[in-house]
Design a protein around this motif. Sequence first.
Motif, short mmCIF file in Angstrom:
data_model
loop_
_atom_site.label_atom_id
_atom_site.label_comp_id
_atom_site.label_asym_id
_atom_site.label_seq_id
_atom_site.Cartn_x
_atom_site.Cartn_y
_atom_site.Cartn_z
N ASP A 190 -2.62 -2.27 3.22
CA ASP A 190 -2.65 -0.92 3.79
C ASP A 190 -1.63 -0.01 3.10
O ASP A 190 -1.91 1.14 2.78
CB ASP A 190 -2.35 -0.96 5.30
CG ASP A 190 -3.49 -1.56 6.09
OD1 ASP A 190 -4.59 -1.73 5.52
OD2 ASP A 190 -3.29 -1.88 7.28
N ARG A 191 -0.42 -0.55 2.86
CA ARG A 191 0.64 0.26 2.25
C ARG A 191 0.30 0.59 0.80
O ARG A 191 0.53 1.71 0.34
CB ARG A 191 1.98 -0.49 2.34
CG ARG A 191 3.16 0.29 1.84
CD ARG A 191 3.47 1.49 2.70
NE ARG A 191 4.63 2.21 2.19
CZ ARG A 191 4.72 3.54 2.11
NH1 ARG A 191 3.72 4.30 2.52
NH2 ARG A 191 5.80 4.12 1.63
N ALA A 192 -0.26 -0.40 0.08
CA ALA A 192 -0.64 -0.17 -1.32
C ALA A 192 -1.69 0.94 -1.40
O ALA A 192 -1.59 1.85 -2.24
CB ALA A 192 -1.16 -1.45 -1.95
N VAL A 193 -2.68 0.89 -0.51
CA VAL A 193 -3.75 1.90 -0.50
C VAL A 193 -3.16 3.26 -0.12
O VAL A 193 -3.47 4.29 -0.73
CB VAL A 193 -4.90 1.48 0.44
CG1 VAL A 193 -5.91 2.60 0.63
CG2 VAL A 193 -5.59 0.22 -0.11
N GLU A 194 -2.26 3.23 0.86
CA GLU A 194 -1.60 4.47 1.32
C GLU A 194 -0.85 5.13 0.15
O GLU A 194 -0.81 6.35 0.04
CB GLU A 194 -0.61 4.07 2.41
CG GLU A 194 -0.09 5.18 3.28
CD GLU A 194 0.85 4.58 4.33
OE1 GLU A 194 0.40 3.70 5.11
OE2 GLU A 194 2.03 4.95 4.34
N LEU A 195 -0.28 4.30 -0.75
CA LEU A 195 0.48 4.84 -1.88
C LEU A 195 -0.42 5.18 -3.07
O LEU A 195 0.06 5.53 -4.14
CB LEU A 195 1.55 3.83 -2.32
CG LEU A 195 2.68 3.59 -1.31
CD1 LEU A 195 3.58 2.45 -1.78
CD2 LEU A 195 3.51 4.85 -1.10
N GLY A 196 -1.74 5.04 -2.89
CA GLY A 196 -2.67 5.47 -3.94
C GLY A 196 -3.27 4.36 -4.78
O GLY A 196 -3.93 4.63 -5.78
N SER A 197 -3.04 3.09 -4.41
CA SER A 197 -3.62 1.99 -5.20
C SER A 197 -5.13 1.94 -5.01
O SER A 197 -5.63 2.19 -3.92
CB SER A 197 -3.04 0.64 -4.75
OG SER A 197 -1.67 0.61 -4.93
N LEU A 203 0.59 -10.11 7.31
CA LEU A 203 1.43 -9.60 6.21
C LEU A 203 0.55 -9.03 5.09
O LEU A 203 0.80 -7.94 4.58
CB LEU A 203 2.32 -10.73 5.66
CG LEU A 203 3.12 -10.37 4.40
CD1 LEU A 203 4.14 -9.28 4.69
CD2 LEU A 203 3.82 -11.61 3.84
N GLN A 204 -0.50 -9.79 4.73
CA GLN A 204 -1.39 -9.32 3.65
C GLN A 204 -2.02 -7.98 4.00
O GLN A 204 -2.15 -7.10 3.17
CB GLN A 204 -2.47 -10.37 3.38
CG GLN A 204 -1.90 -11.59 2.66
CD GLN A 204 -2.89 -12.73 2.56
OE1 GLN A 204 -3.87 -12.79 3.30
NE2 GLN A 204 -2.63 -13.65 1.66
N LYS A 205 -2.41 -7.84 5.28
CA LYS A 205 -3.05 -6.59 5.72
C LYS A 205 -2.06 -5.43 5.60
O LYS A 205 -2.41 -4.35 5.14
CB LYS A 205 -3.53 -6.77 7.16
CG LYS A 205 -4.19 -5.56 7.78
CD LYS A 205 -5.62 -5.38 7.26
CE LYS A 205 -6.40 -4.32 8.00
NZ LYS A 205 -5.96 -2.96 7.76
N ARG A 206 -0.79 -5.66 6.00
CA ARG A 206 0.21 -4.60 5.92
C ARG A 206 0.47 -4.22 4.46
O ARG A 206 0.61 -3.04 4.12
CB ARG A 206 1.54 -5.01 6.58
CG ARG A 206 1.47 -5.23 8.08
CD ARG A 206 0.88 -4.07 8.83
NE ARG A 206 1.65 -2.87 8.67
CZ ARG A 206 2.41 -2.32 9.61
NH1 ARG A 206 2.44 -2.86 10.82
NH2 ARG A 206 3.10 -1.23 9.39
#
Length: 129
Positions: free
Chosen positions: A43-50, A37-40
């Motif tokens: 990944d999503r946060a980085v994908e959104l520009g974090s 869960l943490q990895k997902r």
Amino acid sequence: MQVNMIGWKGNHIAHMNFGEHAKMYGSPFWNFHRAALQKRLLDRAVELGSKVLVKSRVSDVKFGEAGGGVCTVLLHDGRRLSADLVVGADGINLAKRECLVGHPDKPMPTGDLAYRLMLKTKDIIKDPE
Ligand SMILES: Cc1cc2nc3c(=O)[nH]c(=O)nc-3n(C[C@H](O)[C@H](O)[C@H](O)COP(=O)(O)OP(=O)(O)OC[C@H]3O[C@@H](n4cnc5c(N)ncnc54)[C@H](O)[C@@H]3O)c2cc1C
């Protein structure tokens, strides 16, 4: 299926009906490893520009220091980070909440503790209860 959590004195602490939850959320109950869960989420946060910073221990948070609603996060190494919104997610000791309320605010024991153990299935099956 209903799962009950029973206190050591036999008192009911909590229960959860997996079937009802499935109906409520329109999805079956999922069980997965927290690292997955943490990895997902990462990944999503980085994908959104974090931008993720490590080795960045927060020592204090100042609210509205420079006027307006801007918050400044002070890091141990002297860096200062400003943002419109700061979310404190630093775990049970809640040091960031203390920065907000301005006084010590330690976690309160509820009296309920849970201990976990692992049993071999063949040993469980031997016990009729
Ligand atoms: C052994 C164990 C087993 C558990 N098993 C389960 C389980 O099976 N199921 C379940 O639901 N829960 C379980 N829990 C509880 C669960 O781990 C916590 O409820 C959950 O991790 C809390 O999440 P959190 O994000 O609030 O805090 P945390 O996961 O504690 O995250 C806080 C983060 O903030 C960071 N941090 C702290 N201070 C600072 C600072 N000053 N500057 C920068 N970063 C900081 C920490 O390094 C940490 O990464 C377990 C806990 C333990 C200890």
